[in-house]
Design an enzyme around this catalytic site. Sequence first.
Site, PDB file in Angstrom:
ATOM      1  N   GLU A   9     103.293  10.640  58.202  1.00 28.42           N
ATOM      2  CA  GLU A   9     104.319  11.700  57.955  1.00 28.42           C
ATOM      3  C   GLU A   9     105.495  11.388  58.390  1.00 28.42           C
ATOM      4  O   GLU A   9     105.875  10.507  59.339  1.00 28.42           O
ATOM      5  CB  GLU A   9     103.655  13.058  58.699  1.00 28.42           C
ATOM      6  CG  GLU A   9     102.613  13.671  58.056  1.00 28.42           C
ATOM      7  CD  GLU A   9     102.203  15.045  58.638  1.00 28.42           C
ATOM      8  OE1 GLU A   9     101.786  15.663  58.165  1.00 28.42           O
ATOM      9  OE2 GLU A   9     102.240  15.246  60.054  1.00 28.42           O
ATOM     10  N   CYS A  56      98.261  10.768  74.130  1.00 30.57           N
ATOM     11  CA  CYS A  56      98.504  11.701  74.806  1.00 30.57           C
ATOM     12  C   CYS A  56      98.066  13.079  74.730  1.00 30.57           C
ATOM     13  O   CYS A  56      97.838  13.571  73.502  1.00 30.57           O
ATOM     14  CB  CYS A  56     100.066  12.044  74.810  1.00 30.57           C
ATOM     15  SG  CYS A  56     101.141  10.339  75.071  1.00 30.57           S
ATOM     16  N   SER A  98     109.428   8.963  76.762  1.00 28.71           N
ATOM     17  CA  SER A  98     108.560   9.996  76.864  1.00 28.71           C
ATOM     18  C   SER A  98     108.069  10.168  78.232  1.00 28.71           C
ATOM     19  O   SER A  98     107.291   9.315  78.666  1.00 28.71           O
ATOM     20  CB  SER A  98     107.506   9.978  76.118  1.00 28.71           C
ATOM     21  OG  SER A  98     108.123  10.100  74.527  1.00 28.71           O
ATOM     22  N   LEU A  99     108.755  10.734  79.227  1.00 29.17           N
ATOM     23  CA  LEU A  99     108.291  11.006  80.527  1.00 29.17           C
ATOM     24  C   LEU A  99     107.222  11.861  80.951  1.00 29.17           C
ATOM     25  O   LEU A  99     106.154  11.635  81.064  1.00 29.17           O
ATOM     26  CB  LEU A  99     109.441  11.144  81.369  1.00 29.17           C
ATOM     27  CG  LEU A  99     109.408  10.900  83.017  1.00 29.17           C
ATOM     28  CD1 LEU A  99     109.183   9.642  83.226  1.00 29.17           C
ATOM     29  CD2 LEU A  99     110.294  11.418  83.756  1.00 29.17           C
TER      30      LEU A  99
END
Length: 345
Positions: free
Chosen positions: A96, A120, A218-219
Amino acid sequence: MNTSATHKPIKSYSSQELTELLKSYRQPSYRANQLVQWLYQRGVSSYDDMTDFPKALRQQLADNHPLFSPSIEDKQVSSDGTRKYLLSYHDGSLVETVGIPSSERLTVCFSTQIGCPMGCVFCATGKEGFTRNLSVGEIIDQVLVVQSDFGKRVTNLVGMGQGEPFLNYDAVVAALDIINSKKGLGIGARKITLSTCGILDGIRKFSEVREQYTLAVSLHSARQEVRDTIMPHVSSQPLNSLYKELLSYIEKTKRRVTFEYTLISGLNDRQVDLEALLHYCRGLLCHVNLIRLNDTPNSLFHPSSETTTHEWKEVLERHGIETTIRISKGSDIFGACGQLKNARA
């Protein structure tokens, strides 16, 4: 020429590799630039369209290096104008990509892998698992599809779609090189952002890239035990090591880093989490992008309240940390952050 390179799709090559390939066919150096322009500026789908190439060369390339273009399997249009595309590549793989319009911009959120190996817990892509990396051309083709469908030039790119870009480092950077180049798409480096979960080796290599791309991390938590819960496959890249790598990156590049922080109710949005984030940002040239969790089907997690989100922004800014709250576009078609999963309407 090297026979091991035959039947390798032409869009799998970097700009430099195309130069070497054309050299192996005893072609003048300018042919590589012409080839890049045919593939990515004009977006041809057949060698026959490359009218300024000798017929013999076109035949050689067609015989040895198939030219593939993706097809649009599905397209969904959000109430805010965002368009999400489900693309099919030559081997049947699906991915996508998202086109996000605004009054002056057309931004593409592109994918770098088929699926994602990072797992994640709040991300729909992570639940799909990992299939393979995307090639140079498969990444660029996403931009071309969006540009063609909107009938408007793409101005901005964010590598925040499916996949972890730094686990496909060489292809991703080679794609950005063509996208940024005037002989390619000519999109300015400062309008291109690449997002990583925090792959240390990738950040280290990215710091050596001379173009001024933006790095986003990305934390999602500045507390190790919480981050390990949210992002289990990044536990081998601990926060203290990530901090040192980012400090080095900032010193080398003189560029600011963006922290993406998805706020999840009861998991990473408490006072102790905010204090940990304040402490982590200390000493770093950084910007925090707060994101209220976007809904995904069958998720056990819920977004933090708008009140909490705005309180975090106020506190962070009070401490001198530039902070924005991301307006997630395309969420009604599952096209926003964390929602991509190759689903048809």
